[in-house]
Design a protein around this motif. Structure first.
Motif, short mmCIF file in Angstrom:
data_model
loop_
_atom_site.label_atom_id
_atom_site.label_comp_id
_atom_site.label_asym_id
_atom_site.label_seq_id
_atom_site.Cartn_x
_atom_site.Cartn_y
_atom_site.Cartn_z
N ASP A 245 0.84 -1.20 0.00
CA ASP A 245 0.00 0.00 0.00
C ASP A 245 0.88 1.25 0.00
N ASP A 246 0.31 2.34 -0.48
CA ASP A 246 1.03 3.61 -0.47
C ASP A 246 1.08 4.21 0.93
N ALA A 247 0.13 3.85 1.79
CA ALA A 247 0.11 4.33 3.17
C ALA A 247 -0.27 3.17 4.08
N ILE A 248 0.53 2.93 5.11
CA ILE A 248 0.31 1.82 6.04
C ILE A 248 0.30 2.40 7.45
N THR A 249 -0.82 2.24 8.14
CA THR A 249 -0.97 2.78 9.48
C THR A 249 -0.75 1.69 10.51
N LEU A 250 0.01 2.02 11.57
CA LEU A 250 0.25 1.11 12.68
C LEU A 250 -0.40 1.71 13.92
N GLY A 251 -1.19 0.92 14.64
CA GLY A 251 -1.85 1.43 15.83
C GLY A 251 -2.74 0.40 16.48
N ARG A 252 -3.49 0.85 17.49
CA ARG A 252 -4.36 -0.04 18.26
C ARG A 252 -5.72 -0.21 17.60
N ASP A 253 -6.12 0.73 16.75
CA ASP A 253 -7.43 0.65 16.11
C ASP A 253 -7.49 -0.52 15.14
N CYS B 271 -6.47 -0.25 11.37
CA CYS B 271 -5.08 -0.09 10.95
C CYS B 271 -4.62 -1.31 10.16
N GLU B 272 -3.68 -1.10 9.26
CA GLU B 272 -3.12 -2.23 8.51
C GLU B 272 -2.32 -3.14 9.41
N VAL B 273 -1.64 -2.58 10.40
CA VAL B 273 -0.90 -3.36 11.40
C VAL B 273 -1.46 -3.00 12.76
N VAL B 274 -2.19 -3.93 13.36
CA VAL B 274 -2.86 -3.69 14.64
C VAL B 274 -1.96 -4.18 15.77
N ALA C 139 -0.64 0.98 25.60
CA ALA C 139 0.35 2.04 25.39
C ALA C 139 0.43 2.49 23.94
N VAL C 140 -0.18 1.74 23.03
CA VAL C 140 -0.18 2.08 21.62
C VAL C 140 -1.39 2.96 21.32
N SER C 141 -1.19 4.08 20.64
CA SER C 141 -2.31 4.95 20.28
C SER C 141 -3.15 4.29 19.19
N ARG C 142 -4.37 4.79 19.03
CA ARG C 142 -5.27 4.21 18.02
C ARG C 142 -4.64 4.30 16.63
N ASN C 143 -4.14 5.46 16.28
CA ASN C 143 -3.39 5.63 15.04
C ASN C 143 -2.02 6.18 15.45
#
Length: 377
Positions: free
Chosen positions: A24-32, A35-38, A43-47
């Motif tokens: 993907d052109d944009a990959i989000t890591l977070g608790r939500d 996100c592509e990587v959950v 301690a992890v923010s949603r995004n």
């Protein structure tokens, strides 16, 4: 060409790392969960952080998280982007996310994998990166983040805070005429013009230096990434086609180090653990039925006769006590001495041998005392 992210959790030595391939052109890591990587931890923010693609380059930025993001042990300031290289570790709370660019390996008609040499990969990367582009500077922070400053042939720029400078940088740490950058036949050069705070190239202070592809120049508080598409880029990780077909989508890692079900995640450790728990849950019902009941119901129906066969180890005591039953070749011979071998002393038992030794010693002492008393009389 995509990327491979390997997620590990600190303090969980026994937990297997989770690997996911993304393109993907944009990959989000977070608790939500979107996100592509959950990363399922408080301690992890949603995004928490985002990886973005710019041509063949990948950048990571913190999205204003509560506990921040680190790259190879260095904190990533909010609002800034950092170039990612193969093997870089993105640290988010208790998770380490290792970044790698990957390249697929094609297969020929016969199905044999065609291995790509490092030289071929470098040539391909060089051709893709160039594309007729000229070298340029990419602004990595501040209000002008993301802007490009093209460097044409025989071009020269003066960076500073003054309006007379060619490139105006509105930063308190930048002098009026801070640095000069010029490009000639020998390459691109950066030079300090006697500024108050000086210039840095790759975190090291310098007066004058020739730049290479992906060098980072600091002018005051402004970071500039120098990109030269004509130079050979680092070689991506070459994976067989069979390895890149699986695991595309999202990956979810739980707070306890174990994986959680994700929409399209490749989670081999999860599939390895879940079947092991199901038989354990079914085992107690097999033990609740007494061993005599299957024997009594055997003539009535075939279904009950087959059921004990699935859990034969659980009903071995009942079968062994049935004297009229048919010979069972699968019974363990270790139970035979207990049934009727007449073996009273088990010489293989260490405690038994110690007891026998003590008894023999006491007997010898008693005989000696009797002989001494008899001779004294």
């Amino acid at each position: 060409m995509g990327i491979r992210l390997t997620v590990k959790q600190k303090g969980k030595e026994g937990a297997a790392p989770q690997t996911v391939m993304l393109d993907d052109d944009a990959i989000t890591l977070g608790r939500d969960q979107h996100c592509e990587v959950v990363l399922a931890q408080q301690a992890v923010s949603r995004n928490h952080a985002r990886i973005t693609r710019d041509g063949t380059l990948f950048f990571v930025e913190d999205l204003g998280s509560s506990y921040g993001t680190q790259i190879n042990g260095q904190k990533l300031p909010k609002g800034e982007k950092r170039l990612l290289r193969n093997g870089d570790t993105i640290e988010i709370a208790q998770f380490d996310v290792v970044f790698d660019r990957v390249a697929d390996v094609s297969e020929d008609v016969s199905g044999k994998t065609m291995f790509v040499s490092r030289k071929v990969v470098k040539d391909v990367m060089k051709g893709l990166a160039a594309g007729g582009e000229q070298p340029y500077f990419r602004v990595m922070n501040g209000p002008r983040e993301g802007q490009r400053i093209e460097m044409g042939e025989a071009q020269e720029y003066v960076f500073g805070r003054d309006d007379t400078a060619d490139i105006v940088l509105n930063d308190d740490l930048v002098s009026r005429r801070h640095a000069k950058v010029r490009r000639d036949w020998s390459g691109t050069h950066v030079e300090d013009l006697g500024s108050r705070n000086g210039i840095k190239v790759n975190k090291k202070r310098t007066k004058k230096q020739t730049l290479k592809d992906r060098d980072e120049v600091e002018i005051g508080g402004v970071r500039l990434l120098y990109i030269d598409p004509t130079e050979v880029r680092e070689t991506p990780v070459v994976l067989p086609a069979s390895d890149t077909d699986d695991g595309e989508g999202t990956v979810s890692v739980a707070d306890d180090g174990g994986p959680r079900a994700a929409s399209q995640a490749k989670a081999k450790p999860a599939t390895a653990e879940e079947p092991a728990d199901e038989p354990a849950a079914e085992a107690p019902p097999a033990e609740e039925s007494p061993a005599e009941e299957p024997a009594a119901d055997a003539p009535s129906t075939d279904a009950t006769a087959e059921a004990p066969g699935d859990d034969a180890p659980a009903e071995e005591p009942g079968i062994a006590e049935n004297p009229d039953g048919p010979p069972m070749g699968d019974l363990s011979t270790a139970d035979a001495p207990e049934e009727g071998s007449g073996k009273l002393i088990d010489f293989s038992n260490k405690q038994t041998l110690i007891a026998l030794g003590m008894g023999a010693l006491m007997l010898i002492i008693a005989i000696v005392i009797i002989i001494l008393l008899a001779s004294g009389a």
